[in-house]
Design an enzyme around this catalytic site. Structure first.
Site, mmCIF file in Angstrom:
data_model
loop_
_atom_site.group_PDB
_atom_site.id
_atom_site.type_symbol
_atom_site.label_atom_id
_atom_site.label_comp_id
_atom_site.label_asym_id
_atom_site.label_seq_id
_atom_site.Cartn_x
_atom_site.Cartn_y
_atom_site.Cartn_z
ATOM 1 C CG ASP A 12 60.271 46.015 69.473
ATOM 2 O OD1 ASP A 12 61.444 46.440 69.575
ATOM 3 O OD2 ASP A 12 59.587 46.014 68.431
ATOM 4 C CE LYS A 110 61.923 47.742 66.468
ATOM 5 N NZ LYS A 110 60.352 47.653 66.219
ATOM 6 C CB CYS A 155 59.945 43.551 65.732
ATOM 7 S SG CYS A 155 58.539 44.831 65.402
HETATM 8 C C1 VGL Z 1 55.579 44.840 66.385
HETATM 9 C C2 VGL Z 1 53.774 45.150 65.282
HETATM 10 C C3 VGL Z 1 53.831 46.526 65.422
HETATM 11 C C4 VGL Z 1 56.658 43.867 67.010
HETATM 12 C C5 VGL Z 1 55.805 46.153 66.441
HETATM 13 O O1 VGL Z 1 57.258 44.459 67.849
HETATM 14 O O2 VGL Z 1 56.706 42.806 66.753
HETATM 15 N N1 VGL Z 1 54.563 44.484 65.910
HETATM 16 N N2 VGL Z 1 54.740 47.001 66.012
#
Ligand code: VGL
Ligand code: ZN
Length: 202
Positions: A12, A110, A155
């Protein structure tokens, strides 16, 4: 070069998790040059991309009266309500422009089902709905993972915990991650990862 049974999983590294983004993680962009360098050491490089529809249930904006960073209970358990982030097709959902994406063979998206969040690269937050990454890695003979990216305590940690549970050898390079650290979530995630046998390195 690492042996072919090792893979790098880059979690991410998207605009919304970097400074200026909708769910900015402090220093999120500082890890990019190290990650780019690591990619050259691995035969298999996987990127993940948080990829939500605008009506996603994890967004506080979709729960009238709920504040961002408050908690709700979903059918699959407790869920943080986040600021709207990583909406499919938006600039915020794009990888940071400095992240190298050419070395990656697979991009796992995702969190695309409106009714369920997905922190982990392996399973949605019900811990049973798979993303397909396990099968991809196993069929390519991968047994050993190095995880980096954003955010350490969400994540990255969920991915590392699932990796360990699935029997992969997992290392998180904390220096190539940054954390959200909501109500002690970083210390909690580190303790859980250690207990699960995930190696935490700098
Ligand atoms: C994430 C919160 C919401 C992350 C993704 O990538 O850690 N955190 N969505
Ligand atoms: Zn998200």
């Amino acid at each position: 070069m690492r042996p072919a049974h090792e893979a790098l999983i880059v979690i991410d590294v998207q605009n919304d998790f970097c400074p200026g983004g909708a769910l900015a993680v402090a220093g999120g962009d500082e890890i990019i040059s190290r990650i780019n360098g690591l990619m050259g050491d691995f035969v298999t490089v996987v990127l993940t991309q948080d990829w939500h529809p605008a009506d996603h249930a994890s967004f506080a904006a979709n729960h009238p009266g709920a504040a961002p960073f408050s908690m709700i209970t979903m059918p699959y358990g407790p869920q943080v309500l986040w600021p709207t982030h990583c909406v499919q097709g938006t600039t915020g959902a794009k990888f940071h422009a400095d992240l190298k994406t050419d070395p990656a063979q697979l991009i796992v998206r995702k969190g695309f089902r409106p009714e369920i969040d997905s922190y982990s690269a392996f399973f949605e937050n019900d811990h049973v709905t798979p993303t397909g990454l396990e099968g991809y890695l196993r069929s390519r003979g991968v047994t050993t993972l190095t995880l980096v990216g954003l955010a350490t305590d969400y994540c990255v940690a969920y991915s590392a915990l699932d990796a360990a549970r699935l029997g992969f050898t997992a290392t998180v390079l904390e220096g190539a991650c940054r954390a959200i650290n909501l109500n002690g979530s970083l210390a909690e995630a580190q303790a859980k990862m250690r207990a699960a046998g995930v190696a935490l390195e700098t």
